[in-house]
Design an enzyme around this catalytic site. Structure first.
Site, PDB file in Angstrom:
ATOM      1  N   GLU A 415       0.818  -1.213   0.000  1.00  0.00           N
ATOM      2  CA  GLU A 415       0.000   0.000   0.000  1.00  0.00           C
ATOM      3  C   GLU A 415       0.853   1.263   0.000  1.00  0.00           C
ATOM      4  O   GLU A 415       0.754   2.093   0.906  1.00  0.00           O
ATOM      5  CB  GLU A 415      -0.949   0.004   1.206  1.00  0.00           C
ATOM      6  CG  GLU A 415      -2.037  -1.044   1.128  1.00  0.00           C
ATOM      7  CD  GLU A 415      -3.169  -0.676   0.179  1.00  0.00           C
ATOM      8  OE1 GLU A 415      -3.071   0.374  -0.508  1.00  0.00           O
ATOM      9  OE2 GLU A 415      -4.142  -1.440   0.109  1.00  0.00           O
ATOM     10  N   GLU A 485      -4.003 -10.637  -0.111  1.00  0.00           N
ATOM     11  CA  GLU A 485      -4.839 -10.533   1.088  1.00  0.00           C
ATOM     12  C   GLU A 485      -6.257 -10.903   0.682  1.00  0.00           C
ATOM     13  O   GLU A 485      -6.757 -10.421  -0.335  1.00  0.00           O
ATOM     14  CB  GLU A 485      -4.836  -9.105   1.656  1.00  0.00           C
ATOM     15  CG  GLU A 485      -3.489  -8.666   2.199  1.00  0.00           C
ATOM     16  CD  GLU A 485      -3.467  -7.220   2.707  1.00  0.00           C
ATOM     17  OE1 GLU A 485      -4.531  -6.677   3.077  1.00  0.00           O
ATOM     18  OE2 GLU A 485      -2.364  -6.638   2.719  1.00  0.00           O
TER      19      GLU A 485
HETATM   20  C1  IPT Z   1      -5.178  -3.758   3.564  1.00  0.00           C
HETATM   21  C2  IPT Z   1      -3.799  -3.584   4.107  1.00  0.00           C
HETATM   22  O1  IPT Z   1      -2.844  -3.988   3.177  1.00  0.00           O
HETATM   23  C3  IPT Z   1      -3.582  -4.358   5.355  1.00  0.00           C
HETATM   24  O2  IPT Z   1      -2.399  -3.895   5.951  1.00  0.00           O
HETATM   25  C4  IPT Z   1      -4.736  -4.223   6.279  1.00  0.00           C
HETATM   26  O3  IPT Z   1      -4.877  -2.880   6.626  1.00  0.00           O
HETATM   27  C5  IPT Z   1      -5.971  -4.653   5.597  1.00  0.00           C
HETATM   28  O4  IPT Z   1      -6.195  -3.874   4.483  1.00  0.00           O
HETATM   29  C6  IPT Z   1      -7.204  -4.527   6.441  1.00  0.00           C
HETATM   30  O5  IPT Z   1      -7.092  -5.080   7.689  1.00  0.00           O
HETATM   31  S1  IPT Z   1      -5.540  -2.317   2.640  1.00  0.00           S
HETATM   32  C7  IPT Z   1      -7.227  -2.421   2.256  1.00  0.00           C
HETATM   33  C8  IPT Z   1      -7.992  -1.524   3.158  1.00  0.00           C
HETATM   34  C9  IPT Z   1      -7.463  -2.023   0.849  1.00  0.00           C
END
Ligand code: IPT
Length: 955
Positions: A415, A485
């Site tokens: 990010e 993720e």
């Molecule tokens: C994503 C982040 O990469 C991760 O660090 C964490 O924040 C996760 O979301 C949520 O828990 S970013 C996402 C909001 C697009």
């Protein structure tokens, strides 16, 4: 005219990575050179600003006798000095890079040490900081030796010339905020401190400097090729392979390759003139081939997790045992991959990944997420002034970790938007190490990367990508896809991961994913059990978004982890109870099934009546075999029957004991015979009450009062559940977020209007209309009670009225049981909780639990604890059978109290156990960050009818 006079702290806001430290180099687990751990209790003084104190504390004669003490490694905010702050992506300070606030908590640390006896007088010495957040300046014996940034990366200084045998004074000034903070905007607690080891290393003359182990594997020939490049010439020996070669020289021999499933390591030694360093060599070749990420010629399927480093008391200061626990828990839950979100982990974690076998995506310590608030203007990754800092970070990661066979992918960070700095990092990494692939999710066109990666893409989009219909640049279309993720494990959930796994296994291009995330970052706290964002009075925070892991903060597996283990099990067992065969498929990428033993068992009404060994051929990866089950045992019939097949570890392994359950499946044989209840009794109107068989009702309201000797209160239709984090959804979710919409509609305050109480010949019928104030939607609800004299039967009929646009949270009845109810026994799904899209791991059988044991302790309380597919349950002196199967929940508080609680400590047991018997539950989904429940798991209002039989249990 400028009054900014304190140039002594300019380094804090300097975009450069620091000065004075040695070039980065490979880290090794052990060497015969002496070393001295400087961990321990250090003197500590906290100041409110970077320049509140001068540097006189670094002088040898300074008296810090009245200072506090902190443990190193550690974070001072977790040791009683200041407090932690949690923000997801917002910088907790004004965004004006590289400037940081004047209020900049600064911890002066002081440690005095003697050299151990026989510390060699020749050669030099290196002082190593394995991790300090976020910026430090270091003095040894009064001499300023440099300063550095890059919190989760090592920094070494040459200090041999400064050491003396006794009374060395190490002084370290640590600033919470620095220019580096702009590069470290990961979604986690801000935790300043010297949080990784501090070590003094003797550096003998002719000792090892940097070295690079190149150990590839030719899967066609079965040969490994080893070459160790070393800054200092020497010899490399691997006794297990009879290898004895000079550094820089290649040797090719037959080997067993390293994979995460078969983590073969060969012990060896790199010996230079002055030092012997231990090597653990794993031979494997990572390649991008045919649009796929392959290791040793075989495409991988990542069954991964994102792992932040976390300990509920020590924060990111992890000890070896905690790291090992993480690895063992992962292996025991069928996880095969880790993304080190979002920074290189403690280096010992990677040793464990090599040893036990996990694929690693090693991610650089880089995130600038907060710049999204200003459309990425001034983003450091697109500003050449910051490029040296970015390259420094890339080099410190790659140089430190390059000799780990487990690391198969380098990730540039998380990010951070896009920019030239990222391209520069990718180019540098490729030039230094072309033996691994490069990942960065933000590079949507894959200009710099070798893998197309996304986060939280929904099922439909993943399918489109799997089919290759997603378009994109020419380069991207030729690349494999991963979800770096997905399955946001916040609170109850994630839901829908079985559906993702199905897609991953259906399309070659999709090489799996990494659940967000491994562990809840709750901080152990006297007031709350575990604290989350806001609990320390932070002016900006993101609440319990920091608790979104598969493990609770104390590392107890959550139901989400149990579900994930089942969803990703490496053996697929598909059966047909009726024809008596099971098809077993080896889902490993590399291993055969020889490590597993298979058993069948046969259950009547959930109780195992016979069991035996199932012999399954040693299938190669991807192979299937049809295996015959024995003839069903003969004997008294009439009950519900099923087969259960289990795959367990055949012997102890490094990560799990013999008999550890790896995979399983169940196949029904004969269905449950339904209970016939003759309607022999009719309701009788008495003094203020109606009796019907064993039950008594209020004559005016028709409300059930008792069944035999068991008092029952408040039995009525129930549609409310305490919204889960996934029901509530993240503010940025485009889809409908049902939690807030349910509340707006008023589903938490349904009114029950009594329309009639009718005494018929054989039934008591109570008609109601259940609806929220101010709305036209309603559920016409009819309770029809009958009895055969001993048992009481309730059929609930529900007919929606009006324009329902939302699914219901739940649909069923709830009732209160007074007095001492200790636990429940049931026949149905268990042992843990399950919801429509989180029920892969729910195993049908006989289970029992205390009432407390039925609760899932989510860090922020919310709906939890339902058991799926329940045929009958016994609780509080009652037996309840359902037609059809139902969802069973019991708790010592109401859903309303659960809804109102912020922490489990808000939940106080009353004198009533509230039982929910649900015909339906809304799915869970993953909308706290990702898609909501898929349509097939939604509980859309529709006419429904369901029945329960109640009887008192005697004896
Ligand atoms: C994503 C982040 O990469 C991760 O660090 C964490 O924040 C996760 O979301 C949520 O828990 S970013 C996402 C909001 C697009």
């Amino acid at each position: 005219m400028s009054f900014r006079t304190t140039s002594a702290i300019d380094y804090v806001e300097d975009v450069s990575p620091g000065s004075g430290s040695l070039p980065p180099r490979a880290r090794y687990a052990s060497s015969d050179a002496r070393s001295l751990s400087l961990n321990g209790s250090w003197r500590f003084r906290l100041s409110p600003t970077a320049d509140a104190e001068d540097d006189s504390f670094a002088a040898e004669g300074f008296d810090a006798g009245d200072w506090a003490e902190v443990s190193v490694p550690g974070h001072w905010v977790l040791q009683g000095h200041g407090s932690p702050i949690y923000t997801n992506h917002l910088y907790p300070f004004p965004v004006d890079p590289p400037r940081v606030p004047t209020g900049n908590p600064t911890g002066d640390h002081r440690h005095t040490f003697d050299l151990p006896s026989h510390w060699p007088s020749d050669g030099g010495a290196v002082l190593r900081f394995a991790g300090v957040e976020s910026c430090a300046r270091v003095w040894l014996n009064g001499t300023d030796i440099g300063e550095f940034k890059g919190s989760r990366l090592p920094h070494e200084f040459a200090v041999g010339h400064l050491l003396k045998p006794g009374g060395n004074v190490l002084a370290v000034r640590v600033h919470q905020w620095s220019a580096g903070s702009y590069l470290e905007d990961q979604d986690q607690w801000w935790l300043p401190g010297i949080f990784r080891d501090v070590t003094l290393l003797h550096r003998p003359a002719g000792g090892v400097l940097d070295f690079f182990v190149h150990a590839s594997y030719d899967h066609v020939e079965g040969l490994g090729t080893l070459r160790v490049d070393s800054d200092v010439d020497g010899r490399v020996t691997l006794p297990g392979l009879d290898i004895d070669v000079a550094t820089g020289e290649s040797v090719t021999v037959p080997v067993r390759p390293w994979t995460a499933e078969t983590p073969q390591l060969y012990d060896g030694v790199l010996a230079t003139e002055g030092e012997r360093v231990a090597l653990r060599v794993g031979f494997r070749t990572v390649a991008l081939e045919d649009g796929l990420l392959k290791v040793n010629g075989t495409p991988l399927l990542f069954k991964g997790v994102n792992r932040h480093e976390w300990h509920p008391e020590r924060g990111r200061a992890l000890d070896l045992e905690t790291m090992r626990e993480d690895v063992l828990l992962m292996k025991r839950h069928n996880i095969n991959a880790v993304r080190t979100s979002h920074y290189p982990p403690h280096p010992a974690f990677l040793d464990l990944c090599d040893e036990y076998g996990l694929w690693v995506v090693d991610e650089c310590d880089l995130e600038t997420h907060g710049f999204t608030e200003q459309d990425w203007r001034d983003n450091p990754v697109d500003d050449d002034r910051w490029t040296p800092a970015l390259l420094d970070r890339a080099a410190r990661m790659v140089e430190r970790d390059k000799n780990h066979p487990s690391v198969v992918v380098w990730s540039l960070g998380n990010e951070a938007g896009t920019g030239r700095g990222l391209t520069a990092m990718a180019e540098w990494i490729r030039g230094r190490d072309d033996s691994r692939l490069i990942h960065y999710e933000g590079d949507i066109d894959c200009r710099d990367t070798d893998v197309y990666s996304r986060m939280y893409a929904d099922h439909a989009e993943v399918e489109t990508i799997g089919r290759g219909l997603d378009g994109g640049t020419h380069k991207r279309r030729g690349l494999p896809f991963i979800l770096c993720e997905y399955g946001h494990a916040m609170g109850n959930g994630p839901g829908g991961i079985a559906d993702y796994q199905h897609l991953f296994e259906s399309y070659d291009r999709i090489q799996g994913g990494f659940i967000w995330e491994w562990i809840d970052h709750g901080i152990r706290d006297e007031r709350y059990g575990f604290a989350y964002g806001g609990d320390f009075g932070e002016e900006l925070h993101d609440g319990n978004f920091v608790c979104d892991g598969l493990l609770f903060p104390d590392r107890t597996p959550s139901p989400g982890l149990i579900e994930y283990k089942k969803v990703i099990e490496p053996v697929r067992i598909v059966g047909d109870g009726a024809d008596g065969t099971v098809r077993v498929t080896n889902g490993y990428d590399f291993a055969d099934l020889s490590a597993l033993a298979f058993q069948w068992s046969y259950q009547v009404d959930g109780e195992t009546v016979e069991a035996g060994v199932l012999s399954v051929p040693e299938l190669a990866p991807g192979e299937s075999a049809d295996v015959k089950l024995p003839d069903p045992p003969t004997g008294p019939r009439g009950g519900e029957t099923q087969w259960t097949v289990r795959a367990t570890l055949a012997a102890d392994t490094a990560w799990g004991p013999k008999d550890h359950l790896v995979a399983w499946a169940q196949f029904p044989l004969s269905a449950r015979p339904l209970t016939a209840v003759a309607q022999s009794d009719g309701p009788v109107l008495g003094e203020g009450q109606i009796t019907l068989g064993p039950a008594a009702f209020d004559a005016r309201t028709g409300a059930l009062r008792s069944i035999g000797g068991v008092d029952v209160r408040g039995l009525r239709l129930d549609v409310w559940r305490a919204p889960t984090d996934n029901d509530n959804g993240a503010a940025w979710q485009p889809d409908q977020r049902f939690g807030p919409l349910w509340r707006e509609l008023g589903l938490h305050r349904m009114q029950h209007r009594l329309d009639s109480v009718e005494l018929g010949d054989d039934a008591l019928t109570v008609r109601t209309r259940v609806a929220p104030a101010a709305r036209e939607v309603a559920l016409r609800t009819v309770y029809r009670w009958t009895s055969d004299g001993t048992r009481l039967r309730l059929t609930v009929s529900v007919a929606p009225e009006g324009d329902w646009r939302l699914p219901l949270p739940r649909l069923g009845i709830r009732l209160g049981l007074a007095g001492s109810v200790h636990g429940a026994r049931w026949f149905g799904g268990g042992p843990g909780e399950a919801y429509p899209d989180t029920k892969s791991a729910s195993m049908v059988g006989r289970w029992e639990s205390t009432i407390d044991g039925l609760q899932t302790p989510y860090v922020r309380p919310q709906e939890n604890g339902a058991r799926a597919d329940v045929r009958w349950v016994e609780i509080g002196g009652l037996r309840v059978e359902g037609e059809p199967e139902f969802w069973f929940t019991a708790r010592r508080w109401t859903s309303e109290q659960l809804d109102a609680a912020e922490h489990p400590t808000d939940l106080l047991a009353g004198d009533t156990v509230w039982v929910n018997l649900d015909h339906g539950q809304q799915g869970i989904g993953s909308q706290s960050c990702g898609p909501g429940a898929l349509e097939q798991y939604q509980l859309r209002p529709a006419p429904a009818e369901f029945t329960f039989h109640f009887s008192e249990i005697h004896g």
